[in-house]
Design a protein around this motif. Structure first.
Motif, PDB file in Angstrom:
ATOM      1  N   UNK A 142      17.403  10.212  10.450  1.00 23.30           N
ATOM      2  CA  UNK A 142      18.299  11.268  10.918  1.00 23.30           C
ATOM      3  C   UNK A 142      17.603  12.251  11.872  1.00 23.30           C
TER       4      UNK A 142
ATOM      5  N   UNK B 200      14.317  10.524   6.256  1.00 24.02           N
ATOM      6  CA  UNK B 200      14.361  11.665   7.183  1.00 24.02           C
ATOM      7  C   UNK B 200      14.223  11.155   8.622  1.00 24.02           C
TER       8      UNK B 200
ATOM      9  N   UNK C  67      16.594  14.123  14.951  1.00 27.13           N
ATOM     10  CA  UNK C  67      17.341  14.412  16.177  1.00 27.13           C
ATOM     11  C   UNK C  67      18.739  14.882  15.901  1.00 27.13           C
ATOM     12  N   UNK C  68      19.197  14.742  14.646  1.00 30.50           N
ATOM     13  CA  UNK C  68      20.533  15.232  14.312  1.00 30.50           C
ATOM     14  C   UNK C  68      20.488  16.212  13.141  1.00 30.50           C
ATOM     15  N   UNK C  69      19.503  16.056  12.273  1.00 27.10           N
ATOM     16  CA  UNK C  69      19.447  16.845  11.044  1.00 27.10           C
ATOM     17  C   UNK C  69      18.188  17.722  11.066  1.00 27.10           C
ATOM     18  N   UNK C  70      18.339  19.040  11.148  1.00 22.26           N
ATOM     19  CA  UNK C  70      17.152  19.910  11.274  1.00 22.26           C
ATOM     20  C   UNK C  70      16.237  19.857  10.053  1.00 22.26           C
ATOM     21  N   UNK C  71      16.825  19.724   8.866  1.00 21.18           N
ATOM     22  CA  UNK C  71      15.984  19.670   7.661  1.00 21.18           C
ATOM     23  C   UNK C  71      15.277  18.318   7.544  1.00 21.18           C
ATOM     24  N   UNK C  72      15.926  17.280   8.075  1.00 21.85           N
ATOM     25  CA  UNK C  72      15.243  15.979   8.124  1.00 21.85           C
ATOM     26  C   UNK C  72      14.014  16.084   9.033  1.00 21.85           C
ATOM     27  N   UNK C  73      14.196  16.825  10.130  1.00 17.60           N
ATOM     28  CA  UNK C  73      13.065  17.012  11.053  1.00 17.60           C
ATOM     29  C   UNK C  73      11.913  17.740  10.360  1.00 17.60           C
ATOM     30  N   UNK C  74      12.264  18.750   9.583  1.00 19.43           N
ATOM     31  CA  UNK C  74      11.239  19.523   8.881  1.00 19.43           C
ATOM     32  C   UNK C  74      10.512  18.640   7.846  1.00 19.43           C
ATOM     33  N   UNK C  75      11.292  17.818   7.152  1.00 23.09           N
ATOM     34  CA  UNK C  75      10.717  16.913   6.148  1.00 23.09           C
ATOM     35  C   UNK C  75       9.780  15.908   6.810  1.00 23.09           C
TER      36      UNK C  75
ATOM     37  N   UNK D 212       8.329  16.196   9.686  1.00 27.40           N
ATOM     38  CA  UNK D 212       7.163  16.883  10.259  1.00 27.40           C
ATOM     39  C   UNK D 212       6.090  17.099   9.189  1.00 27.40           C
TER      40      UNK D 212
END
Lengths: 890, 231
Positions: B139, B136, B141-149, B151
């Motif tokens: 990715x 995660x 800065x490009x993938x919103x679900x990666x950001x959530x994961x 976080x």
């Protein structure tokens, strides 16, 4: 020998006869009765049923019914049996090896057949075995129990031990060996072991003999360092030593230099001794850091110090820390460290509507940062510092760069504003350090014993929403700040958690109240997930403000809430992760009803597998789930507690983590731009809430071969030289794009086993990761490719001089481009296609061996300076001395 | 009286005689042979043999060593080798000895809960497997679900502090078109990550995360200043 054996035989026969007669006489001529005892032993060494009077433990383990009846076990089978065998390095069963689960404190030993047996609670989903035996390296083995099929069944685990490696070395001082030096092993090789295993106790410190030598034996393969200290010397460490199984590493002698001591006292503002103050000593050259704690009389003592100059810092809660710089322990051997009283914040808490004092609350000062940090610091401080540097440099740069920096400056100013706005408007999350509310007359509070710095004052009142005031600056030269905290009434959010199958409510689940960030609409449209099945479910981003557990009937309650946009999340081992849609809170509510899903089960059979073959099943997906289980001997597998969602299911032979690494390597390129969405495999199953799904999976088998490389540089085998196989894109399917590594032993042999078939680039490195050879090779199934390399290598060493700078400040890189005739614009781009050696320049000097021979371009690149390019010729077996002038400043 | 009781005195005498006869051989049977260079204390409670009822010290597990106890045994205290300057100066080897001062090198785990239905990986108690959390990160800065994961992983106190710190600081080095040499094409990711830190740093769950955010912000700012706004 015969006589001795016969004496033994007499003794044993007599004892056996005595025991037999005793048993016979006291049992009324019956046969030997089984002993009814708890299955697990206590630490007093009481016999357990597991170890009692039997010679074939595995046969008994397999017969659960018989065991249960014989031992009077709980028929519910609250435990699981694990049995196995330990084999020595010659593959023979090993007696007297010690085997235990790292979660348990009681290990067991193996019998003559190398067998062991352990008992673990049935809830345990895995076991991590630590195996110790004389003459062998310790072994750590994690074993998944979920495939065991429930409690009462036995798991068979075979453990094959290695002899391990050895580190041998010597401790010297002034050219003479030191007897009595204490030598400590620093085992990085075991750094990934569970924290419950104290690896340091496996190889305790040793004391050198008269010849100053030391040996650490039976080491787990991997990296180590060795540290030594003796009376009146400093501590010294070796460089990192890489140990291989069956090999001996001869470490460079550890040369100890004279050490120094400091004694002292820590006293308070009234000259009273301070107990428990931490006193830190640090030195940058040589690097040194140590902490001691003051005793009851305030005294402290430390030995083995470097000559300095030293930085000394003393601190304790309630006092202001004190620092002294440039302490010379050769001169200053006594220190008195006086701690001043800590700083304080005064304040008052009032109701924002009525202005009346609020008298019941908890208050806490949360440190945000230091006043003026030289490095890092809060985001706002960093931006301020960066903008100041930019402004200062504007006058010294060329017009084009000035224009660029001006634009950056404008952007940073905007960013600074945004950070300040975010700071004011952001959700407030109560820190865990806040205690229970207490009564404060007139709403007044006093926070004492604080250090200098920037703080947020955090206030939590039972009747009000949590509040913070920041930033509050504390400086010893300024009077204590006085703050006024206005609190608004808190809202109450209450409700109930149920599932579709349990409308009565779920007790004991965790519910989170998340404050939701609302990103701009266009940003949401622009960004979408590349891996929505692996990463978290789509939904709004946010931070957790409060976390509670559901009570009887699934009831939950959040107090002291603030108005705004929130969502609820459910986290529980029994339930599927669940997030509600965001909703706006403007008044208290008690009608919230959250219906969560349930976990799912995946079961099935591994096909194309021989009976008894060891198979690992990997399950990936479910919005953040990665599980591996071992298939049972009949080829079936079962994975419980899975989150609903789509999954990839894979089965691999063996039990090696490399399969998971290769799967990840094939799925996830190094950056988002490299993702080919068409190449991502379709998911195999989609699990629904509470579902038990059957899915048969074929074993993914890749043909593998091996590589045997012999590396010699300048005619000499180079221990630690490396061979690396990097798969060519799309040419080695089973590799997952991952490289395989081999490290040369003292004979220069660097084998690499279990390499998926395909085409690779073989890179050969000397010491220090400098490439000396590269070629394309093909690895074929079931075959070993042999290569022998007689390479040449050369060295460089020298220094960089700068009339306008201290050599201590010269730091950068010496690039060596073998065969290049023209300096490339960008070395980083150039080196993607051609060989480049990168030699670090530190404090103006550099030295490196094992570089490519022949003519080369040498590029000097120092921080903040233009680069300089020149030519040089490196000759085999020789070290080229280079004295270079530093390039001019940019 | 049972016949066996009557036979007891005879058997006891026989046992005593046998013990006397074997007195020379006894040390060879019972001698501690943990491994060479070990301390040679011989207290018998280092390893307690329960199956045979004998209090016997452990013998070497190496081939050729004496083997007298067949059944598995419970070890209430396990000894590891130790070395002193007097007995085996300069050498330390792993081994199982009878030195009672040494114990099984496993700290108490009482109070820890067994892993049940966690998300898996090396640490079953974490909310996001570390392996997925680091993907995660790539990715970010490009993938919103990666950001959530990501976080969720950095705010999970079950994740070791070092892992959380790496998950934050490594955003400086990972996920670019060329991780060794980020360039102008990576500027959108760099800016996005700066904003991400501005958004989440104020909520750092502890000092480890807070410091990691500060380091990452400084290094990303430096990267941004080097690459930013080139025309």
């Amino acid at each position: 020998m015969v006589v001795r054996a016969s004496r033994h035989a007499i003794l044993i026969a007599t004892i056996v006869a005595c025991a037999g007669v005793l048993v016979w006489s006291f049992s009324g001529h019956s046969s030997i009765e089984p002993v009814n005892l708890p299955v697990d032993s206590s630490t007093n060494g009481v016999a357990s049923g597991v170890g009692n009077a039997r010679t074939t433990p595995n046969a008994e383990v397999r017969d659960d019914g018989e065991r249960t009846a014989r031992e009077g076990m709980d028929p519910d089978r609250t435990v699981m049996f694990i049995a196995g065998r330990v084999f020595d390095a010659d593959k023979d069963p090993l007696a007297n090896a010690i085997v235990g689960d790292v979660r348990a404190e009681t290990p067991r030993t193996t019998d003559d057949g190398g067998r062991f047996e352990l008992v673990v609670p049935k809830e345990q989903s895995d076991v991590t075995l630590l195996v110790l035996a004389n003459g062998h390296a310790p072994s750590l083995l994690r074993h998944d129990l979920t495939a065991a099929g429930g409690a009462g069944r036995a798991e068979e685990i075979d453990v094959h031990l290695q002899r391990g490696g050895r580190i041998r070395g010597r401790v010297d001082r002034l050219g003479r060996p030191i007897a009595g030096a204490t030598v400590t092993l620093m085992p990085f090789a075991t750094s990934s072991w569970p924290a419950t295993v104290d690896a340091g106790r496996l190889w305790p410190p040793i004391v050198t003999g008269a010849d100053g030598t030391y040996v650490f034996e039976h080491l787990v393969p991997g990296p180590y360092r060795v540290e030594a200290v003796a009376a009146e010397t400093q501590r010294r460490k070796t460089s990192v030593l890489r140990v291989m199984d069956g090999e001996e590493v001869i470490a460079d002698p550890i040369v100890l230099e004279q050490g120094f001591s400091i004694r002292g006292r820590v006293i308070g503002p009234d000259d009273e001794p301070v107990l428990g103050a931490a006193v830190e000593f640090r030195c940058s050259e040589p690097r040194f850091f140590a902490t001691v704690t003051s005793l009851e009389d305030g005294s402290f003592a430390i030995d083995a110090l470097p000559p300095g100059p030293l930085g000394v810092r003393a601190f304790r809660d309630g006092f202001l820390e004190v620092q002294h710089e440039r302490i010379d322990p050769q001169v200053k051997t006594d220190l008195v460290l006086r701690l001043a009283s800590g700083l304080s914040i005064k304040g008052r808490v009032v109701d924002a509507r009525s202005g009346e004092p609020v008298e019941s609350f908890a208050v806490y000062a949360r440190a945000l940062g230091t006043i003026a940090p030289e490095k890092n610091g809060t985001l706002s401080q960093q931006l301020t510092r960066t903008m100041r540097t930019l402004r200062e440099s504007l006058a010294t740069v060329d017009p084009a760069e000035r224009e660029r920096q001006s634009r950056l400056l404008t952007e940073l100013e905007a960013r600074q504003l945004r950070v300040a706005e975010l700071s004011e408007s952001r959700p407030r999350v109560a820190p865990s350090e806040l205690g229970e509310p207490t009564t404060h007359a007139g709403g007044r509070f006093l926070l004492e014993g604080l250090q200098e710095g920037i703080y947020a004052v955090c206030v939590a009142s039972p009747e009000h929403a949590y509040a913070e005031i920041e930033p509050v600056e504390l400086q010893r030269t300024r009077p204590a700040p006085v703050v006024r905290v206005e609190v608004v009434p808190g809202l109450r959010l209450a409700g109930m958690l149920t599932t579709a199958h349990d409308p009565q409510g779920i007790e004991g689940a965790t519910i989170e109240l998340r404050r939701v960030f609302e990103p701009p609409r266009d940003e949401l449209d622009r960004r979408r997930s590349l891996y929505p099945w692996v990463f978290a479910k789509s939904g709004p981003l946010g931070v957790v403000e409060q976390r509670v557990r559901t009570q009887q009937g699934g009831r939950f309650e959040f107090l002291q809430c603030r108005p705004g946009r929130v969502a609820l999340s459910v986290r529980d081992d029994r339930l599927a992760d669940h997030e509600t849609a965001p909703f706006t809170v403007s008044a208290s509510r008690d009608d919230l009803h959250v219906i969560a899903g349930e976990r799912a089960v995946l079961t099935g059979r591994v096909i194309d597998t021989a009976h008894g073959e060891e198979i690992e099943v990997v399950v990936l997906g479910g919005h953040g789930v990665l599980r591996t289980v071992h298939a049972k001997r009949d080829g079936t597998y079962r994975v419980e507690g899975l989150q609903p969602g789509p999954y990839l299911v894979r089965a691999y032979p063996g039990r090696t983590r490399v399969h998971v690494n290769r799967l990840f390597g094939s799925l996830f390129p190094l950056h988002a731009g490299g993702v080919d969405e068409d190449a991502i495999p379709q998911r195999d199953v989609e699990l629904r809430s509470g579902e038990t799904r059957t899915f048969d999976v074929a074993v993914a088998r890749y043909g593998t071969g091996s590589l045997r490389v012999e590396i010699r540089v300048n005619g000499v085998a180079v221990r630690g030289a490396r061979a690396v196989l990097r798969p060519l894109p799309g040419e080695a399917k089973g590799s997952g794009g991952l490289a395989s590594y081999g490290y040369a032993d003292s004979a220069g042999m660097a084998p690499i086993a279990d390499v998926p078939e395909g085409k690779y680039t073989l890179h050969v490195y000397g010491m220090g990761w400098h490439e000396l050879h590269r070629e394309v090779v093909s690895i074929e199934r079931g075959r070993t490719l042999s290569r022998r390399f007689d390479l040449t290598g050369a060295g460089v060493r020298g220094s960089v001089r700068a009339p306008d700078a201290n050599s201590e400040d010269l730091r950068g890189t010496l690039w060596i481009l073998p065969g290049a005739t023209e300096g490339p614009d960008d070395v980083y781009v150039y080196r993607r296609e051609a060989r480049v050696h990168r030699v670090p320049i530190r404090k103006g000097v550099f030295e490196q061996d094992g570089l490519t021979c022949g003519p080369a371009l040498v590029i000097v690149q120092l921080d903040g300076r233009e680069r300089v390019v020149r030519t040089a010729t490196l000759r085999a077996g020789q070290t080229l001395d280079l004295e270079l002038d530093a390039p001019v400043k940019r | 009286m049972k016949p066996a009781i009557a036979l007891m005195p005879v058997l006891v005498c026989a046992a005593v005689a046998a013990l006397w006869l074997t007195r020379e051989g006894t040390p060879e049977v019972d001698r501690v042979k943990p491994s060479q260079n070990h301390e040679t204390k011989t207290e018998s409670d280092g390893l307690r043999v329960v199956a045979s009822g004998m209090s016997e010290v452990a013998k070497s597990g190496e081939k050729g060593g004496e083997k007298s106890v067949a059944a598995p045994r419970i070890v209430d205290r396990v000894a590891l080798s130790t070395t002193t300057s007097e007995q085996a100066a300069g050498s330390s080897t792993l081994g199982v000895s009878n030195d009672v001062a040494r114990a099984w090198p496993v700290r108490s785990t009482s109070g820890t809960t067994p892993a049940t239905a966690g998300r898996g990986g090396a640490n079953p108690d974490v909310s996001v497997p570390t392996k997925i959390a680091f993907r995660a990160l790539w990715y970010l800065g490009t993938d919103p679900e990666a950001e959530k994961t990501w976080l969720r992983a950095i705010n999970d106190r079950n994740q070791p502090p070092g892992v959380r710190s790496d998950l934050i600081i490594d955003m400086v080095d990972e996920g670019y078109s060329d991780n060794d040499h980020p360039s102008e094409v990576d500027l959108p990711i760099i800016k996005s990550r700066l904003e991400l830190i501005e958004r989440y740093a104020p909520f750092a769950i502890d000092d480890v995360n807070k410091r990691a955010f500060e380091v990452a912000y400084r290094e990303l700012l430096e990267l941004y200043l080097r690459l930013g706004d080139k025309r």
